[in-house]
Design a protein around this motif. Structure first.
Motif, PDB file in Angstrom:
ATOM      1  N   PHE A 258     -10.423  11.368   3.200  1.00 29.28           N
ATOM      2  CA  PHE A 258     -10.169  11.948   4.516  1.00 29.28           C
ATOM      3  C   PHE A 258      -8.746  11.651   4.985  1.00 29.28           C
ATOM      4  O   PHE A 258      -8.198  12.377   5.816  1.00 29.28           O
ATOM      5  CB  PHE A 258     -11.168  11.404   5.546  1.00 29.28           C
ATOM      6  N   PHE A 259      -8.138  10.586   4.450  1.00 32.32           N
ATOM      7  CA  PHE A 259      -6.770  10.226   4.813  1.00 32.32           C
ATOM      8  C   PHE A 259      -5.757  10.756   3.789  1.00 32.32           C
ATOM      9  O   PHE A 259      -4.749  11.350   4.157  1.00 32.32           O
ATOM     10  CB  PHE A 259      -6.631   8.702   4.915  1.00 32.32           C
ATOM     11  N   THR A 260      -6.054  10.555   2.514  1.00 32.00           N
ATOM     12  CA  THR A 260      -5.070  10.881   1.477  1.00 32.00           C
ATOM     13  C   THR A 260      -4.924  12.373   1.231  1.00 32.00           C
ATOM     14  O   THR A 260      -3.917  12.801   0.660  1.00 32.00           O
ATOM     15  CB  THR A 260      -5.456  10.201   0.153  1.00 32.00           C
ATOM     16  N   ASN A 261      -5.907  13.188   1.668  1.00 35.20           N
ATOM     17  CA  ASN A 261      -5.817  14.625   1.374  1.00 35.20           C
ATOM     18  C   ASN A 261      -4.641  15.305   2.068  1.00 35.20           C
ATOM     19  O   ASN A 261      -4.328  16.455   1.766  1.00 35.20           O
ATOM     20  CB  ASN A 261      -7.130  15.346   1.727  1.00 35.20           C
ATOM     21  N   HIS A 262      -3.988  14.594   2.990  1.00 34.71           N
ATOM     22  CA  HIS A 262      -2.807  15.151   3.643  1.00 34.71           C
ATOM     23  C   HIS A 262      -1.534  14.893   2.842  1.00 34.71           C
ATOM     24  O   HIS A 262      -0.478  15.453   3.164  1.00 34.71           O
ATOM     25  CB  HIS A 262      -2.652  14.557   5.051  1.00 34.71           C
ATOM     26  N   TYR A 263      -1.630  14.054   1.828  1.00 36.07           N
ATOM     27  CA  TYR A 263      -0.440  13.670   1.070  1.00 36.07           C
ATOM     28  C   TYR A 263      -0.563  13.991  -0.417  1.00 36.07           C
ATOM     29  O   TYR A 263       0.444  14.264  -1.068  1.00 36.07           O
ATOM     30  CB  TYR A 263      -0.171  12.166   1.245  1.00 36.07           C
ATOM     31  N   VAL A 264      -1.770  13.922  -0.940  1.00 33.50           N
ATOM     32  CA  VAL A 264      -1.996  14.239  -2.355  1.00 33.50           C
ATOM     33  C   VAL A 264      -3.125  15.260  -2.436  1.00 33.50           C
ATOM     34  O   VAL A 264      -3.639  15.723  -1.423  1.00 33.50           O
ATOM     35  CB  VAL A 264      -2.339  12.973  -3.167  1.00 33.50           C
TER      36      VAL A 264
ATOM     37  N   ALA B 128     -21.866   2.673  -2.257  1.00 34.82           N
ATOM     38  CA  ALA B 128     -20.772   2.136  -1.449  1.00 34.82           C
ATOM     39  C   ALA B 128     -19.420   2.551  -2.012  1.00 34.82           C
ATOM     40  O   ALA B 128     -18.493   2.882  -1.265  1.00 34.82           O
ATOM     41  CB  ALA B 128     -20.876   0.615  -1.374  1.00 34.82           C
ATOM     42  N   GLY B 129     -19.313   2.567  -3.336  1.00 35.80           N
ATOM     43  CA  GLY B 129     -18.067   3.003  -3.962  1.00 35.80           C
ATOM     44  C   GLY B 129     -17.777   4.471  -3.693  1.00 35.80           C
ATOM     45  O   GLY B 129     -16.628   4.848  -3.404  1.00 35.80           O
ATOM     46  N   VAL B 130     -18.817   5.300  -3.771  1.00 34.59           N
ATOM     47  CA  VAL B 130     -18.642   6.728  -3.480  1.00 34.59           C
ATOM     48  C   VAL B 130     -18.247   6.928  -2.023  1.00 34.59           C
ATOM     49  O   VAL B 130     -17.349   7.718  -1.709  1.00 34.59           O
ATOM     50  CB  VAL B 130     -19.942   7.496  -3.806  1.00 34.59           C
ATOM     51  N   ALA B 131     -18.906   6.203  -1.112  1.00 39.16           N
ATOM     52  CA  ALA B 131     -18.596   6.327   0.316  1.00 39.16           C
ATOM     53  C   ALA B 131     -17.159   5.905   0.598  1.00 39.16           C
ATOM     54  O   ALA B 131     -16.455   6.549   1.405  1.00 39.16           O
ATOM     55  CB  ALA B 131     -19.571   5.488   1.137  1.00 39.16           C
ATOM     56  N   ALA B 132     -16.698   4.835  -0.047  1.00 34.18           N
ATOM     57  CA  ALA B 132     -15.319   4.378   0.150  1.00 34.18           C
ATOM     58  C   ALA B 132     -14.326   5.431  -0.337  1.00 34.18           C
ATOM     59  O   ALA B 132     -13.300   5.687   0.316  1.00 34.18           O
ATOM     60  CB  ALA B 132     -15.104   3.051  -0.583  1.00 34.18           C
ATOM     61  N   ALA B 133     -14.621   6.062  -1.476  1.00 33.63           N
ATOM     62  CA  ALA B 133     -13.741   7.112  -1.996  1.00 33.63           C
ATOM     63  C   ALA B 133     -13.708   8.314  -1.048  1.00 33.63           C
ATOM     64  O   ALA B 133     -12.654   8.924  -0.833  1.00 33.63           O
ATOM     65  CB  ALA B 133     -14.210   7.539  -3.387  1.00 33.63           C
ATOM     66  N   ILE B 134     -14.851   8.658  -0.473  1.00 31.69           N
ATOM     67  CA  ILE B 134     -14.916   9.774   0.472  1.00 31.69           C
ATOM     68  C   ILE B 134     -14.079   9.467   1.708  1.00 31.69           C
ATOM     69  O   ILE B 134     -13.286  10.303   2.170  1.00 31.69           O
ATOM     70  CB  ILE B 134     -16.380  10.055   0.866  1.00 31.69           C
TER      71      ILE B 134
ATOM     72  N   LEU C  56      -7.707   8.414  15.139  1.00 30.33           N
ATOM     73  CA  LEU C  56      -6.306   8.060  15.365  1.00 30.33           C
ATOM     74  C   LEU C  56      -5.398   8.706  14.324  1.00 30.33           C
ATOM     75  O   LEU C  56      -4.322   9.221  14.644  1.00 30.33           O
ATOM     76  CB  LEU C  56      -6.145   6.540  15.339  1.00 30.33           C
ATOM     77  N   PHE C  57      -5.847   8.681  13.085  1.00 31.58           N
ATOM     78  CA  PHE C  57      -5.040   9.272  12.021  1.00 31.58           C
ATOM     79  C   PHE C  57      -5.021  10.789  12.111  1.00 31.58           C
ATOM     80  O   PHE C  57      -3.945  11.418  12.026  1.00 31.58           O
ATOM     81  CB  PHE C  57      -5.576   8.827  10.656  1.00 31.58           C
ATOM     82  N   LYS C  58      -6.192  11.391  12.288  1.00 25.28           N
ATOM     83  CA  LYS C  58      -6.282  12.849  12.264  1.00 25.28           C
ATOM     84  C   LYS C  58      -5.552  13.495  13.439  1.00 25.28           C
ATOM     85  O   LYS C  58      -4.942  14.563  13.287  1.00 25.28           O
ATOM     86  CB  LYS C  58      -7.756  13.279  12.261  1.00 25.28           C
ATOM     87  N   THR C  59      -5.615  12.888  14.613  1.00 24.59           N
ATOM     88  CA  THR C  59      -4.875  13.451  15.745  1.00 24.59           C
ATOM     89  C   THR C  59      -3.373  13.267  15.554  1.00 24.59           C
ATOM     90  O   THR C  59      -2.573  14.121  15.950  1.00 24.59           O
ATOM     91  CB  THR C  59      -5.314  12.805  17.066  1.00 24.59           C
TER      92      THR C  59
END
Length: 308
Positions: A184-190, A174-180, A117-120
């Protein structure tokens, strides 16, 4: 292909298939070229069996691209969604997947759909606008493609009786997976930090060795190499899917070309999310203390003795 105590057990159907294959393969020589060939054959069969959901999805996508009628009353995207649901139901009714494992597959579906939904919306890729079985610009079959990855992960875990030496603590993974996932979302803004995340993954998982059983023998592989190999085959499947016009990246709209190899980095990072989700139902198991130190070395020694 059976699984020892302490690991995720095979389904009823898989136990029946396992018994039949073992009855045939047990008659073959254990040493020399035939022994190696048997291991290679069983490896291929197990991998194919683990990929059955994804392979069925990819086959339907390819077939719909080649032969689905343009004037069909049901839009192609809706047909793919109905076919994906039918495949999932068949997996359950055929005892190829357990209800317990379905929870992880559904979670993959949800995690993937949110990303879709976000990427499209942001324009990272696009789907054909036809059909009614969709959320915004995302046809519902897209979530099943992520579910196919989840299905493979849970199935390969039990088929190969995966064991891990020096597996990192699950709270850390789990922490690494959450950061990954967040990147995927924040790389479009920062700043996109995927390469930093890959370095962190290498640091966290670098010492981990995966031990797996094919038929008679146990094998070892660095877990990071396993991640990379799976990411490569997902990249190959992605090329087939985009060629079939299941979705397109902006650079492919005016003419298809292979997906950039840089996408391997994204699929590699997706493996971390996949593994963390799978550990929800199948916590990583250490090697059994009763296992021989290295069956492969023993076979190699026997082969050298035979040659002499």
């Amino acid at each position: 292909m059976d699984t020892p105590d302490g690991a995720v057990s095979l389904t009823t159907t898989e136990r029946a298939i396992d018994a039949r294959f073992r009855a045939v393969l047990a008659r073959l020589p254990q040493r020399g070229p035939v022994g190696w060939l048997t291991e290679f054959l069983v490896f291929g069969l197990k991998q194919a069996w683990a990929c059955v959901f994804g392979a069925a999805m990819l086959a339907v996508i390819l077939a719909a691209h080649l032969w689905y009628p343009a004037d069909a009353p049901l839009a192609r995207n809706d047909f793919l969604t109905v076919a994906a649901i039918a495949i999932q139901i068949a997996m359950l009714l055929g005892r190829l997947e357990s209800l317990r494992e379905l929870r992880v597959v559904v979670l993959f579906h949800l995690v993937g759909t949110i990303m879709e939904l976000f990427k499209t919306h942001i324009g990272s890729w696009t789907y054909e606008p036809d059909g009614v079985l969709r959320l915004g610009a995302v046809p519902l079959f897209s979530g099943f493609m992520y579910a196919a990855v989840g299905s493979y992960m849970v199935r390969v875990n039990r088929l190969f009786d995966l064991r891990f030496s020096r597996y990192p603590r699950r709270w850390l993974t789990a922490g690494v997976a959450a950061a990954i996932y967040l990147n995927f979302f924040t790389n479009h803004y920062v700043q996109d930090v995927r390469w930093l995340l890959i370095a962190i993954v290498a640091l966290v998982f670098g010492r981990c060795v995966m031990r797996f059983r094919i038929f008679r023998l146990h094998w070892r592989m660095p877990l990071l190499l396993a991640f990379l190999l799976v990411a490569f085959f997902i990249w190959l499947a992605e090329n087939i899917a985009t060629w079939s016009n299941a979705w397109l990246y902006p650079s492919q709209v005016d003419g298809w070309h292979p997906v950039s190899l840089t996408k391997l980095a994204s699929w590699f990072l997706l493996m971390i999310i996949s593994v963390v989700l799978v550990t929800w139902i199948a916590p990583p198991q250490p090697p059994e203390p009763t296992q021989p130190p290295d069956d492969r070395q023993r076979l190699e020694s026997a082969a050298r003795t035979d040659a002499a």
